[in-house]
Design a protein around this motif. Structure first.
Motif, PDB file in Angstrom:
ATOM      1  N   TYR A 265     -61.195 122.587 -89.963  1.00 52.78           N
ATOM      2  CA  TYR A 265     -60.593 123.225 -91.117  1.00 52.78           C
ATOM      3  C   TYR A 265     -60.088 124.435 -90.662  1.00 52.78           C
ATOM      4  CZ  TYR A 265     -58.207 124.360 -95.339  1.00 52.78           C
ATOM      5  OH  TYR A 265     -57.542 124.949 -96.480  1.00 52.78           O
ATOM      6  N   VAL A 266     -61.080 125.500 -91.456  1.00 50.84           N
ATOM      7  CA  VAL A 266     -61.153 126.440 -91.305  1.00 50.84           C
ATOM      8  C   VAL A 266     -60.498 127.093 -89.740  1.00 50.84           C
ATOM      9  CG1 VAL A 266     -62.473 128.630 -90.542  1.00 50.84           C
ATOM     10  CG2 VAL A 266     -62.878 127.248 -92.261  1.00 50.84           C
TER      11      VAL A 266
ATOM     12  N   SER B 188     -52.460 126.537 -87.216  1.00 51.66           N
ATOM     13  CA  SER B 188     -51.829 125.536 -87.276  1.00 51.66           C
ATOM     14  C   SER B 188     -52.627 124.577 -87.749  1.00 51.66           C
ATOM     15  CB  SER B 188     -52.398 124.719 -85.579  1.00 51.66           C
ATOM     16  OG  SER B 188     -53.846 125.041 -85.105  1.00 51.66           O
ATOM     17  N   ALA B 189     -51.543 123.124 -87.851  1.00 52.93           N
ATOM     18  CA  ALA B 189     -51.902 121.881 -88.983  1.00 52.93           C
ATOM     19  C   ALA B 189     -53.379 122.324 -89.412  1.00 52.93           C
ATOM     20  CB  ALA B 189     -50.947 120.931 -89.091  1.00 52.93           C
TER      21      ALA B 189
ATOM     22  N   GLN C 234     -58.278 113.706 -87.743  1.00 50.57           N
ATOM     23  CA  GLN C 234     -58.873 112.951 -86.836  1.00 50.57           C
ATOM     24  C   GLN C 234     -59.001 113.681 -85.537  1.00 50.57           C
ATOM     25  OE1 GLN C 234     -55.752 110.935 -84.560  1.00 50.57           O
ATOM     26  NE2 GLN C 234     -56.800 109.017 -84.189  1.00 50.57           N
ATOM     27  N   LEU C 235     -59.504 114.711 -85.317  1.00 50.64           N
ATOM     28  CA  LEU C 235     -59.910 115.838 -84.417  1.00 50.64           C
ATOM     29  C   LEU C 235     -61.264 115.609 -84.547  1.00 50.64           C
ATOM     30  CD1 LEU C 235     -59.916 117.457 -81.539  1.00 50.64           C
ATOM     31  CD2 LEU C 235     -58.809 118.983 -82.389  1.00 50.64           C
TER      32      LEU C 235
END
Length: 88
Positions: free
Chosen positions: A47-48, A55-56, A60-61
């Motif tokens: 997230y960070v 980017s979004a 899943q990644l």
């Protein structure tokens, strides 16, 4: 039937068969919490980094990387010897 399940889980998780249910419970909890924290920390890192790059966020990644990090932690902990170091 229950003992067969425990033996099968021990064989998959630990590479040996032990019929001690307490052993199974303690190790399962240890592995569960390792997975939980690795998954959580990798998701936060994903997230960070995605926020910093603009980017979004891709859940899943992060989930895939969390599983990979967990497996790496298990492998590295299995490779590190438990014997105490000799005095130098």
């Amino acid at each position: 039937m229950e003992k067969a399940k425990i033996a099968f889980i021990n064989l998959l998780c630990y590479g040996n068969i032990k019929r001690d249910e307490k052993f199974l419970e303690v190790n399962f909890v240890r592995y569960f919490w390792t997975f939980f924290w690795a998954f959580l920390l990798v998701e936060m890192l994903t997230y960070v980094v995605s926020s910093m790059t603009g980017s979004a966020f891709n859940f899943q990644l992060g989930a895939i990387l969390g599983v990979i990090v967990t497996i790496l932690v298990y492998v590295i902990s299995a490779l590190i010897p438990n014997e105490p170091a000799q005095k130098h």
